[in-house]
Motif scaffolding. Structure first.
Motif, PDB file in Angstrom:
ATOM      1  N   GLN A   1      -2.735  25.043 -36.853  1.00 27.13           N
ATOM      2  CA  GLN A   1      -3.673  26.143 -36.336  1.00 27.13           C
ATOM      3  C   GLN A   1      -4.845  25.050 -35.687  1.00 27.13           C
ATOM      4  OE1 GLN A   1      -5.068  28.869 -39.230  1.00 27.13           O
ATOM      5  NE2 GLN A   1      -2.854  29.111 -39.650  1.00 27.13           N
ATOM      6  N   HIS A   2      -4.953  23.875 -35.841  1.00 23.72           N
ATOM      7  CA  HIS A   2      -6.069  23.129 -35.508  1.00 23.72           C
ATOM      8  C   HIS A   2      -6.058  22.969 -33.860  1.00 23.72           C
ATOM      9  CE1 HIS A   2      -8.780  19.816 -34.695  1.00 23.72           C
ATOM     10  NE2 HIS A   2      -8.976  20.090 -35.752  1.00 23.72           N
ATOM     11  N   LEU A   3      -6.789  23.031 -33.115  1.00 25.59           N
ATOM     12  CA  LEU A   3      -6.867  22.920 -31.734  1.00 25.59           C
ATOM     13  C   LEU A   3      -6.228  21.543 -31.066  1.00 25.59           C
ATOM     14  CD1 LEU A   3     -10.275  24.655 -30.572  1.00 25.59           C
ATOM     15  CD2 LEU A   3      -7.988  25.531 -30.604  1.00 25.59           C
ATOM     16  N   GLY A   4      -6.457  20.506 -31.970  1.00 16.87           N
ATOM     17  CA  GLY A   4      -5.772  19.201 -31.385  1.00 16.87           C
ATOM     18  C   GLY A   4      -4.439  18.951 -31.762  1.00 16.87           C
ATOM     19  N   PHE A   5      -3.725  20.115 -32.428  1.00 19.13           N
ATOM     20  CA  PHE A   5      -2.504  19.774 -33.126  1.00 19.13           C
ATOM     21  C   PHE A   5      -1.337  20.153 -31.766  1.00 19.13           C
ATOM     22  CE2 PHE A   5       1.537  21.636 -34.620  1.00 19.13           C
ATOM     23  CZ  PHE A   5       1.806  20.504 -35.711  1.00 19.13           C
ATOM     24  N   ILE A   6      -0.416  19.177 -32.052  1.00 15.51           N
ATOM     25  CA  ILE A   6       0.700  19.466 -30.786  1.00 15.51           C
ATOM     26  C   ILE A   6       1.893  19.655 -31.589  1.00 15.51           C
ATOM     27  CG2 ILE A   6       1.923  18.364 -29.018  1.00 15.51           C
ATOM     28  CD1 ILE A   6      -0.538  16.793 -28.337  1.00 15.51           C
ATOM     29  N   TRP A   7       2.283  18.847 -32.345  1.00 13.50           N
ATOM     30  CA  TRP A   7       3.658  19.090 -33.040  1.00 13.50           C
ATOM     31  C   TRP A   7       3.864  18.151 -34.267  1.00 13.50           C
ATOM     32  CZ3 TRP A   7       6.626  14.703 -34.331  1.00 13.50           C
ATOM     33  CH2 TRP A   7       8.066  14.896 -34.506  1.00 13.50           C
ATOM     34  N   ARG A   8       4.525  18.573 -35.298  1.00 12.86           N
ATOM     35  CA  ARG A   8       4.913  17.957 -36.366  1.00 12.86           C
ATOM     36  C   ARG A   8       6.412  17.860 -36.679  1.00 12.86           C
ATOM     37  NH1 ARG A   8       5.819  20.230 -41.435  1.00 12.86           N
ATOM     38  NH2 ARG A   8       5.262  22.591 -41.405  1.00 12.86           N
ATOM     39  N   GLU A   9       7.102  16.780 -37.344  1.00 13.94           N
ATOM     40  CA  GLU A   9       8.401  17.121 -37.744  1.00 13.94           C
ATOM     41  C   GLU A   9       8.469  17.993 -38.789  1.00 13.94           C
ATOM     42  OE1 GLU A   9      11.276  13.634 -37.586  1.00 13.94           O
ATOM     43  OE2 GLU A   9      10.988  13.652 -39.691  1.00 13.94           O
ATOM     44  N   THR A  10       9.439  18.639 -38.934  1.00 18.27           N
ATOM     45  CA  THR A  10       9.743  19.637 -39.913  1.00 18.27           C
ATOM     46  C   THR A  10      10.899  19.562 -40.505  1.00 18.27           C
ATOM     47  OG1 THR A  10      10.465  21.462 -38.647  1.00 18.27           O
ATOM     48  CG2 THR A  10       8.103  21.531 -38.775  1.00 18.27           C
ATOM     49  N   GLU A  11      11.721  18.751 -39.918  1.00 17.23           N
ATOM     50  CA  GLU A  11      13.236  18.433 -40.515  1.00 17.23           C
ATOM     51  C   GLU A  11      13.186  17.156 -41.141  1.00 17.23           C
ATOM     52  OE1 GLU A  11      15.599  20.930 -41.073  1.00 17.23           O
ATOM     53  OE2 GLU A  11      14.100  22.282 -40.112  1.00 17.23           O
TER      54      GLU A  11
END
Length: 148
Positions: free
Chosen positions: A38-48
């Motif tokens: 939810q952070h404005l600077g977040f783009i992506w994170r690996e979930t697998e």
């Protein structure tokens, strides 16, 4: 060139996932990941997460986070100016100390998704030569060394 900040964080739990002492950590992961997303600077994170490859690269028993952020300031804001900070303070309850750097940052071109192998290469570079433009940490993110 538009660039984004890749972030990799490696931890080694003190106890097995089923151990009651790890319950608070595992119970908080969805909440903390939600804060990041939810952070404005977040783009992506690996979930697998690729535990098999992680075990091959670092040895058994590690966990990691691999993510992309708009910039260093966004990542720092998430880490230190959200409820995430309270969970970081509790890290000693859940994770063994790692004598080498366990967090590495590097710049990637917009649209590039970093891989676990890439993170391993960057973290190894940070171990071996120290902070540079290709591999740095939060402490060195503002030093001139990251500019060359």
């Amino acid at each position: 060139m538009n660039r984004r900040l890749a972030q990799f964080d490696l931890v080694k739990p003190k106890y097995a996932k089923e151990d009651a002492r790890m319950k608070a950590f595992y119970a908080s992961t969805d909440y903390v990941n939600g804060l990041a997303e939810q952070h404005l600077g977040f783009i992506w994170r690996e979930t697998e997460e690729n535990q098999q490859l992680l075990d091959q690269l670092w040895g058994e028993g590690y966990l990691y986070t691999l993510s992309l952020w708009k910039d260093v300031e966004s990542l720092k804001d998430f880490l230190y100016d959200t409820p995430h900070k309270a969970f970081m303070r509790r890290g000693g309850e859940w994770f063994d100390s790692i004598s080498r750097p366990r967090v590495v940052l590097w710049w990637v071109e917009d649209g590039h998704i970093p891989t676990l192998r890439e993170a391993h290469s960057r973290l190894t570079r940070l171990y071996e030569i120290g902070p540079s433009y290709d591999a740095f940490d939060l402490r060195s993110s503002e030093l001139p060394a990251v500019l060359y």
